[in-house]
Motif scaffolding. Structure first.
Motif, PDB file in Angstrom:
ATOM      1  N   LEU A  46      38.169  32.404  27.620  1.00  0.00           N
ATOM      2  CA  LEU A  46      36.883  32.455  28.144  1.00  0.00           C
ATOM      3  C   LEU A  46      35.753  32.424  27.134  1.00  0.00           C
ATOM      4  CD1 LEU A  46      36.967  35.344  30.745  1.00  0.00           C
ATOM      5  CD2 LEU A  46      36.634  32.871  31.109  1.00  0.00           C
ATOM      6  N   THR A  47      34.756  31.407  27.025  1.00  0.00           N
ATOM      7  CA  THR A  47      33.655  31.512  25.975  1.00  0.00           C
ATOM      8  C   THR A  47      32.723  32.502  26.422  1.00  0.00           C
ATOM      9  OG1 THR A  47      32.438  30.008  27.421  1.00  0.00           O
ATOM     10  CG2 THR A  47      34.026  29.091  25.806  1.00  0.00           C
ATOM     11  N   ALA A  48      31.594  32.584  25.598  1.00  0.00           N
ATOM     12  CA  ALA A  48      30.735  33.679  25.726  1.00  0.00           C
ATOM     13  C   ALA A  48      29.915  33.279  27.181  1.00  0.00           C
ATOM     14  CB  ALA A  48      29.684  33.592  24.375  1.00  0.00           C
ATOM     15  N   LYS A  51      31.566  34.509  30.178  1.00  0.00           N
ATOM     16  CA  LYS A  51      31.586  35.894  30.124  1.00  0.00           C
ATOM     17  C   LYS A  51      30.305  36.310  30.810  1.00  0.00           C
ATOM     18  CE  LYS A  51      35.047  36.751  26.698  1.00  0.00           C
ATOM     19  NZ  LYS A  51      35.409  37.387  25.310  1.00  0.00           N
ATOM     20  N   THR A  53      28.213  34.509  32.429  1.00  0.00           N
ATOM     21  CA  THR A  53      28.383  34.106  34.061  1.00  0.00           C
ATOM     22  C   THR A  53      29.003  35.126  35.022  1.00  0.00           C
ATOM     23  OG1 THR A  53      28.261  31.803  33.429  1.00  0.00           O
ATOM     24  CG2 THR A  53      28.787  32.341  35.685  1.00  0.00           C
ATOM     25  N   TRP A  54      30.119  35.594  34.471  1.00  0.00           N
ATOM     26  CA  TRP A  54      30.837  36.497  35.064  1.00  0.00           C
ATOM     27  C   TRP A  54      30.185  38.152  35.291  1.00  0.00           C
ATOM     28  CZ3 TRP A  54      34.585  36.506  38.418  1.00  0.00           C
ATOM     29  CH2 TRP A  54      35.457  35.600  38.527  1.00  0.00           C
ATOM     30  N   ALA A  55      29.516  38.495  34.095  1.00  0.00           N
ATOM     31  CA  ALA A  55      28.512  39.746  34.374  1.00  0.00           C
ATOM     32  C   ALA A  55      27.430  39.432  34.876  1.00  0.00           C
ATOM     33  CB  ALA A  55      28.134  40.076  32.600  1.00  0.00           C
TER      34      ALA A  55
END
Length: 120
Positions: A46-48, A51, A53-55
C-alpha cells in the motif's frame, strides 16, 4: 453537534473524491487488460495515497453512521401534519368514476368470451 458532524462529513466526502481522482490508474479495472497476470505477481504494498484513501473512507462511513444515529434519536414519533394541526382524513377518498374491482379481473377459463367469434 449535528451541524459540525455534517460539515466534517461533507469535507471528508470532498477530500475522498479528490484523493481518488489524484491516484494513478493501475489499469486492470474489472479484470480488463493491463497488469501482470502471472500467478507469482503479488499485490503491491500500500502506498501513502492508498492508506489515506482507506482512512478517509473509514472516517466517511463512521460519520455516516453517526449522523444516522443522531437523526434517529432526534426523530419525532408524530407526523409533521400532526404538529401543524391538520386533521387526518377519517375515510379513504371516494373512488368515483373508477370501475368496480370485479370488472378488472381477467375472464375465467370457463367463459365463452375467450372463444373467437363464429364465422358467418
Amino acid at each position: 453537534m449535528q451541524n459540525v458532524v455534517l460539515i466534517v462529513h461533507l469535507l471528508l466526502a470532498l477530500s475522498l473524491i479528490g484523493v481518488v481522482l489524484v491516484q494513478r490508474s493501475e489499469g486492470g479495472g474489472l479484470g480488463i487488460g493491463g497488469g501482470d497476470s502471472s500467478p507469482q505477481a503479488g499485490r503491491p504494498p500500500l502506498t501513502a495515497m492508498a492508506k489515506l484513501t482507506w482512512a478517509l473512507a473509514i472516517a466517511f462511513i463512521s460519520t455516516s453512521l453517526f449522523l444516522t444515529v443522531l437523526a434517529a434519536q432526534q426523530s419525532a414519533s408524530t407526523s409533521v401534519l400532526d404538529r401543524l394541526g391538520v386533521p387526518a382524513p377519517a375515510e379513504a377518498p371516494a373512488t368515483s368514476g373508477l370501475p368496480a374491482a370485479d370488472s378488472l379481473l381477467p375472464p375465467s377459463l370457463d367463459s365463452d368470451s375467450l372463444a373467437p367469434p363464429p364465422a358467418e
